[in-house]
Enzyme design. Structure first.
Site, PDB file in Angstrom:
ATOM      1  N   ASP A  56      55.663 124.326  42.101  1.00 22.17           N
ATOM      2  CA  ASP A  56      54.259 123.948  42.024  1.00 22.17           C
ATOM      3  C   ASP A  56      54.114 122.520  42.565  1.00 22.17           C
ATOM      4  O   ASP A  56      55.100 121.779  42.686  1.00 22.17           O
ATOM      5  CB  ASP A  56      53.825 124.019  40.555  1.00 22.17           C
ATOM      6  CG  ASP A  56      52.429 123.489  40.325  1.00 22.17           C
ATOM      7  OD1 ASP A  56      51.495 123.914  41.018  1.00 22.17           O
ATOM      8  OD2 ASP A  56      52.273 122.621  39.437  1.00 22.17           O
ATOM      9  N   LEU A  57      52.889 122.118  42.879  1.00 22.79           N
ATOM     10  CA  LEU A  57      52.646 120.775  43.419  1.00 22.79           C
ATOM     11  C   LEU A  57      52.089 119.823  42.356  1.00 22.79           C
ATOM     12  O   LEU A  57      52.820 119.035  41.784  1.00 22.79           O
ATOM     13  CB  LEU A  57      51.724 120.853  44.634  1.00 22.79           C
ATOM     14  CG  LEU A  57      52.379 121.386  45.920  1.00 22.79           C
ATOM     15  CD1 LEU A  57      51.342 121.551  47.025  1.00 22.79           C
ATOM     16  CD2 LEU A  57      53.493 120.454  46.382  1.00 22.79           C
ATOM     17  N   ASP A  58      50.791 119.895  42.087  1.00 22.29           N
ATOM     18  CA  ASP A  58      50.165 118.935  41.172  1.00 22.29           C
ATOM     19  C   ASP A  58      50.741 119.062  39.764  1.00 22.29           C
ATOM     20  O   ASP A  58      50.797 120.136  39.184  1.00 22.29           O
ATOM     21  CB  ASP A  58      48.647 119.154  41.142  1.00 22.29           C
ATOM     22  CG  ASP A  58      48.013 118.867  42.497  1.00 22.29           C
ATOM     23  OD1 ASP A  58      47.954 117.687  42.873  1.00 22.29           O
ATOM     24  OD2 ASP A  58      47.604 119.825  43.169  1.00 22.29           O
ATOM     25  N   THR A  97      51.560 126.997  44.810  1.00 22.22           N
ATOM     26  CA  THR A  97      50.514 126.136  44.290  1.00 22.22           C
ATOM     27  C   THR A  97      49.162 126.842  44.227  1.00 22.22           C
ATOM     28  O   THR A  97      48.963 127.882  44.865  1.00 22.22           O
ATOM     29  CB  THR A  97      50.408 124.880  45.195  1.00 22.22           C
ATOM     30  OG1 THR A  97      49.306 124.065  44.791  1.00 22.22           O
ATOM     31  CG2 THR A  97      50.197 125.278  46.659  1.00 22.22           C
ATOM     32  N   GLY A  98      48.265 126.248  43.486  1.00 18.24           N
ATOM     33  CA  GLY A  98      46.893 126.709  43.492  1.00 18.24           C
ATOM     34  C   GLY A  98      46.103 126.165  44.667  1.00 18.24           C
ATOM     35  O   GLY A  98      44.990 126.611  44.935  1.00 18.24           O
ATOM     36  N   LYS A 144      51.569 133.821  41.108  1.00 17.20           N
ATOM     37  CA  LYS A 144      52.638 133.170  41.870  1.00 17.20           C
ATOM     38  C   LYS A 144      53.946 133.962  41.736  1.00 17.20           C
ATOM     39  O   LYS A 144      54.755 133.984  42.659  1.00 17.20           O
ATOM     40  CB  LYS A 144      52.858 131.744  41.371  1.00 17.20           C
ATOM     41  CG  LYS A 144      51.721 130.777  41.668  1.00 17.20           C
ATOM     42  CD  LYS A 144      52.100 129.367  41.214  1.00 17.20           C
ATOM     43  CE  LYS A 144      50.980 128.373  41.403  1.00 17.20           C
ATOM     44  NZ  LYS A 144      51.363 127.010  40.988  1.00 17.20           N
ATOM     45  N   ASP A 170      54.120 123.617  35.770  1.00 18.88           N
ATOM     46  CA  ASP A 170      53.585 122.943  34.580  1.00 18.88           C
ATOM     47  C   ASP A 170      52.298 123.570  34.056  1.00 18.88           C
ATOM     48  O   ASP A 170      51.788 123.144  33.023  1.00 18.88           O
ATOM     49  CB  ASP A 170      53.317 121.468  34.874  1.00 18.88           C
ATOM     50  CG  ASP A 170      52.051 121.266  35.706  1.00 18.88           C
ATOM     51  OD1 ASP A 170      51.856 122.011  36.689  1.00 18.88           O
ATOM     52  OD2 ASP A 170      51.256 120.381  35.359  1.00 18.88           O
ATOM     53  N   ASN A 220      48.986 128.846  35.289  1.00 18.68           N
ATOM     54  CA  ASN A 220      49.069 129.648  36.517  1.00 18.68           C
ATOM     55  C   ASN A 220      50.493 129.730  37.059  1.00 18.68           C
ATOM     56  O   ASN A 220      50.747 130.445  38.028  1.00 18.68           O
ATOM     57  CB  ASN A 220      48.130 129.090  37.592  1.00 18.68           C
ATOM     58  CG  ASN A 220      48.505 127.684  38.028  1.00 18.68           C
ATOM     59  OD1 ASN A 220      49.026 126.892  37.246  1.00 18.68           O
ATOM     60  ND2 ASN A 220      48.227 127.359  39.272  1.00 18.68           N
TER      61      ASN A 220
END
Length: 275
Positions: free
Chosen positions: A16-18, A50-51, A201, A224, A227
């Site tokens: 994931d990113l953020d 990621t979202g 995901k 984190d 999602n």
């Protein structure tokens, strides 16, 4: 030159990113960028999961300078290392007006759409530009009373005061109305997201792995948010960030918890365990 990997079952690394790979300023640190380059040099395949929108993520991938797969819009889109669309699963067009009607009862909430190559918003929100200042990706406006319905990867909703509990009430309303027809999940405590029912995901990661001749047990994943839960459950090893929302830790009580994105915990974990 590619070097030899440690003796590990993992071939694929998804993150994931953020809140996970990106620093709190929503950018990649130099240490994380170098770690991803070194990971690639050692023969691993990296997957952004990621979202975020694929246009946004492609810019981040370009900064790193490695070929990487992109799982975006929480799994509604998958692009390969050459930026070719591998998979697309849109929100059913007939449900979009009803979802928006449910949310627009409250004029405080911002309504977003990811549609094809565009990010669309019902009105201006300058605070969101901070998330995308590194990539330059930004939104256009749409008419809330005449929303686009075709090609929508996801809808998502934010509150100006980033009030999680405020959004939870809408999570409950949406689940009551659409819980069997849509996937409704928080990506961050202040961002409530809506995708097609069979989008996650985890399912997207499985599609990438199988396209390369691997299985989910060959994947290690980091996240984190709610999602990320399916991905962290389905991967051979799913690592949870220390700063995850309590709901994530409650849902995944047996998953290993690592440090904070402020401390480049993903990059440090990769160096310690895969290099």
């Amino acid at each position: 030159m590619t070097t030899t990997r440690k003796d590990t079952p993992f071939q694929l690394v998804a993150s994931d990113l953020d809140g996970t790979l990106l620093a709190p300023n929503h950018q990649l640190s130099d240490f994380s960028k170098q770690t991803l380059k070194d990971l690639h040099d050692k023969g691993y395949t990296f997957i952004f999961a990621t979202g975020r929108h694929h246009v946004d993520v492609a810019s981040i991938r370009e900064q790193v300078g490695i070929p990487a797969y992109m799982i975006t819009a929480n799994g509604a889109r998958v692009h390969d290392q050459q930026n070719q669309l591998m998979y697309s699963n849109n929100v059913p067009a007939e449900l979009i007006p009803s979802v928006i009607e449910t949310i627009k009862e409250d004029p405080e909430i911002f309504i977003h759409l990811y549609r094809n190559d565009d990010w669309m918003l019902d009105r201006d929100d300058e605070t969101l530009r901070e998330y995308h200042k590194d990539s330059g990706f930004t939104y256009t406006l749409f008419d809330i009373n005449n929303p686009p319905t075709e090609g929508v990867a996801k809808l998502f909703f934010t509150h100006p005061a980033q009030d999680h509990e405020y959004l939870v009430s809408f999570e409950e309303k949406l689940n009551e109305k659409f819980g069997d027809k849509l996937n409704i999940a928080f990506s961050t405590p202040w961002c409530l997201e809506v995708m097609a029912a069979d989008v996650s995901k985890g399912d997207a990661l499985q599609a990438v792995a199988e396209s390369m001749g691997f299985k989910l047990e060959n994947c290690i994943a980091f996240g984190d948010g709610m999602n990320d839960v399916e991905m962290l459950q389905m991967a051979g090893k799913g690592l949870v960030m220390e700063t995850s929302h309590p709901r994530v830790k409650q849902t995944l009580p047996n998953n290993e918890v690592i440090g904070s994105n402020a401390d480049d915990a993903v990059a440090h974990y990769l160096r310690e365990h895969l290099f």
